[in-house]
Design an enzyme around this catalytic site. Structure first.
Site, PDB file in Angstrom:
ATOM      1  N   MET A 133     136.873  34.305  52.731  1.00  0.00           N
ATOM      2  CA  MET A 133     135.611  34.622  53.395  1.00  0.00           C
ATOM      3  C   MET A 133     134.478  34.715  52.367  1.00  0.00           C
ATOM      4  O   MET A 133     133.423  35.277  52.643  1.00  0.00           O
ATOM      5  CB  MET A 133     135.738  35.935  54.169  1.00  0.00           C
ATOM      6  CG  MET A 133     136.789  35.832  55.282  1.00  0.00           C
ATOM      7  SD  MET A 133     136.550  36.987  56.616  1.00  0.00           S
ATOM      8  CE  MET A 133     136.766  38.522  55.767  1.00  0.00           C
ATOM      9  N   GLY A 134     134.723  34.189  51.176  1.00  0.00           N
ATOM     10  CA  GLY A 134     133.674  34.174  50.156  1.00  0.00           C
ATOM     11  C   GLY A 134     133.479  35.518  49.484  1.00  0.00           C
ATOM     12  O   GLY A 134     134.356  36.376  49.546  1.00  0.00           O
TER      13      GLY A 134
ATOM     14  N   GLY B 242     140.519  38.122  42.236  1.00  0.00           N
ATOM     15  CA  GLY B 242     141.691  38.037  43.123  1.00  0.00           C
ATOM     16  C   GLY B 242     141.721  36.693  43.834  1.00  0.00           C
ATOM     17  O   GLY B 242     142.748  35.997  43.852  1.00  0.00           O
ATOM     18  N   HIS B 243     140.574  36.299  44.403  1.00  0.00           N
ATOM     19  CA  HIS B 243     140.496  34.980  45.043  1.00  0.00           C
ATOM     20  C   HIS B 243     140.783  33.875  44.015  1.00  0.00           C
ATOM     21  O   HIS B 243     141.492  32.913  44.297  1.00  0.00           O
ATOM     22  CB  HIS B 243     139.090  34.720  45.585  1.00  0.00           C
ATOM     23  CG  HIS B 243     138.658  35.605  46.701  1.00  0.00           C
ATOM     24  ND1 HIS B 243     137.637  36.506  46.580  1.00  0.00           N
ATOM     25  CD2 HIS B 243     139.093  35.713  47.993  1.00  0.00           C
ATOM     26  CE1 HIS B 243     137.445  37.135  47.730  1.00  0.00           C
ATOM     27  NE2 HIS B 243     138.321  36.679  48.608  1.00  0.00           N
TER      28      HIS B 243
ATOM     29  N   GLU C  78     148.908  38.996  48.569  1.00  0.00           N
ATOM     30  CA  GLU C  78     149.719  40.126  49.061  1.00  0.00           C
ATOM     31  C   GLU C  78     148.854  41.343  49.349  1.00  0.00           C
ATOM     32  O   GLU C  78     149.313  42.310  49.943  1.00  0.00           O
ATOM     33  CB  GLU C  78     150.817  40.477  48.043  1.00  0.00           C
ATOM     34  CG  GLU C  78     151.905  39.424  47.995  1.00  0.00           C
ATOM     35  CD  GLU C  78     153.064  39.799  47.093  1.00  0.00           C
ATOM     36  OE1 GLU C  78     152.910  40.721  46.268  1.00  0.00           O
ATOM     37  OE2 GLU C  78     154.120  39.150  47.209  1.00  0.00           O
TER      38      GLU C  78
HETATM   39  P1  AMP Z   1     139.320  37.305  52.029  1.00  0.00           P
HETATM   40  O1  AMP Z   1     138.185  36.508  51.451  1.00  0.00           O
HETATM   41  O2  AMP Z   1     139.191  38.767  51.822  1.00  0.00           O
HETATM   42  O3  AMP Z   1     139.644  36.897  53.439  1.00  0.00           O
HETATM   43  O4  AMP Z   1     140.596  36.911  51.172  1.00  0.00           O
HETATM   44  C1  AMP Z   1     140.996  35.568  51.030  1.00  0.00           C
HETATM   45  C2  AMP Z   1     142.370  35.525  50.420  1.00  0.00           C
HETATM   46  O5  AMP Z   1     142.332  36.147  49.137  1.00  0.00           O
HETATM   47  C3  AMP Z   1     143.409  36.294  51.250  1.00  0.00           C
HETATM   48  O6  AMP Z   1     144.630  35.575  51.222  1.00  0.00           O
HETATM   49  C4  AMP Z   1     143.506  37.605  50.522  1.00  0.00           C
HETATM   50  O7  AMP Z   1     144.750  38.255  50.697  1.00  0.00           O
HETATM   51  C5  AMP Z   1     143.329  37.156  49.082  1.00  0.00           C
HETATM   52  N1  AMP Z   1     142.886  38.262  48.250  1.00  0.00           N
HETATM   53  C6  AMP Z   1     141.806  39.055  48.457  1.00  0.00           C
HETATM   54  N2  AMP Z   1     141.745  40.025  47.514  1.00  0.00           N
HETATM   55  C7  AMP Z   1     142.829  39.838  46.713  1.00  0.00           C
HETATM   56  C8  AMP Z   1     143.342  40.521  45.566  1.00  0.00           C
HETATM   57  N3  AMP Z   1     142.738  41.588  45.048  1.00  0.00           N
HETATM   58  N4  AMP Z   1     144.474  40.053  45.001  1.00  0.00           N
HETATM   59  C9  AMP Z   1     145.116  38.976  45.524  1.00  0.00           C
HETATM   60  N5  AMP Z   1     144.681  38.295  46.593  1.00  0.00           N
HETATM   61  C10 AMP Z   1     143.552  38.718  47.186  1.00  0.00           C
END
Ligand code: AMP
Length: 284
Positions: free
Chosen positions: A30-31, A36-37, A150
């Site tokens: 979602m940007g 992490g991303h 995860e």
């Molecule tokens: P989001 O943009 O929050 O929807 O996250 C996109 C992807 O990045 C999802 O698969 C999340 O689980 C992963 N993600 C977000 N934050 C982390 C993090 N701190 N460590 C590992 N993966 C992450």
């Protein structure tokens, strides 16, 4: 770097690459990208010929309109971060109307009960929204491998169930939680924390780590009460839930069965910001 807004154009572009036998790795986001991303993207770059990253604040997975409105959007910075990793990354930045053919609603899903636990209870409709957007993204991108963190462990299990039920030939690759130096799980929402709440938020991982130590010799109830009391006593944090569940079924656990894998799942409010985290309770 190529950026696509319309699904047909992306589909046509990828069709050509697939004809050449290229493998495709996909990272949906979602940007408001953080390290992490980027850990997911780095794995995709390593494993595949082509890496596609989507950036889409998907309206159908938000149960709270205020959260949707305030969700951070940093598209230009996101592009720079991706470009620095590799200029060959393909970015899908969907136009919502085009993506949903003018009808922005969720499909409903049955994920064999996985969707009823934890986040499913606390964010009604959330996993229908996630299922809807990820299924559509998978149909458009048709990746060989897709990468999920995860950090959103329940989501990861639900996506595995989605590809199994829809019989999509996509390998789901889990990536461990990437943390700030003080242990706070990285999240796009962290940038909305006030100074006090940001300082307080590191306590969440400390409590999770203590819960893992306790879990070795104490009962489930003792561990749960410990977390409840510890977070409850913190002036800047409010516990929404802490659950100990089986990794596979995500059902709450009342008794430990040896050989099974368990995780502690937590959601805490730090001021207005909802923070989610989890920890494996079996030693690796
Ligand atoms: P989001 O943009 O929050 O929807 O996250 C996109 C992807 O990045 C999802 O698969 C999340 O689980 C992963 N993600 C977000 N934050 C982390 C993090 N701190 N460590 C590992 N993966 C992450």
């Amino acid at each position: 770097m190529k950026v696509f807004r319309y699904k047909k154009e992306l589909e046509n572009h990828l069709k050509e690459l697939k004809k050449q036998g290229k493998t495709i790795g996909f990272v949906p986001t979602m940007g408001a990208l953080h390290q992490g991303h980027l850990a997911l993207v780095k794995n995709a770059l390593k494993d595949n010929d082509i890496t596609v990253v989507s950036i889409f604040v998907n309206p159908t997975q938000f149960d709270n309109p205020d959260d949707l409105e305030k969700y951070p959007r940093t598209f230009e910075t996101d592009l720079t971060l991706l470009e620095d990793l590799s200029p060959d990354i393909i970015v899908f930045y969907p136009d919502a109307q085009d993506f949903y053919d003018g009808n922005i609603v969720s499909q409903t899903f049955d994920f064999d009960g996985l969707e009823q636990e934890m986040e499913g209870k606390h964010r009604p409709g959330h996993f229908d929204g996630v299922g809807t957007v990820v299924k559509k993204l998978f149909e458009i991108v048709q990746p060989d491998k897709a990468y999920f963190g995860e950090k959103d462990f329940q989501q990861l299990q639900i996506i595995k169930k989605l590809v199994e039920k829809e019989q999509m030939p996509i390998e789901i690759i889990p990536i461990p939680i990437y943390r700030e130096e003080d242990g706070l799980a990285m999240s796009s929402r962290n940038r909305r924390l006030t100074k006090h709440h940001r300082a307080a938020a590191l306590f969440i991982y400390q409590v999770l780590k203590q819960s893992r130590v306790l879990f070795k010799k104490e009962s489930i109830d003792t561990v749960k009460n410990f977390v409840k009391d510890a977070i409850g006593a913190h002036p800047y944090l409010e516990l929404e839930y802490f659950e100990i569940a089986d990794e596979k079924t995500l059902k709450p656990v009342t008794q430990k069965i040896s050989g099974n894998k368990y995780r502690g799942f937590i959601v805490v409010y730090a001021g207005e910001i909802r923070l989610i985290d989890n920890i494996s309770l079996v030693e690796s």
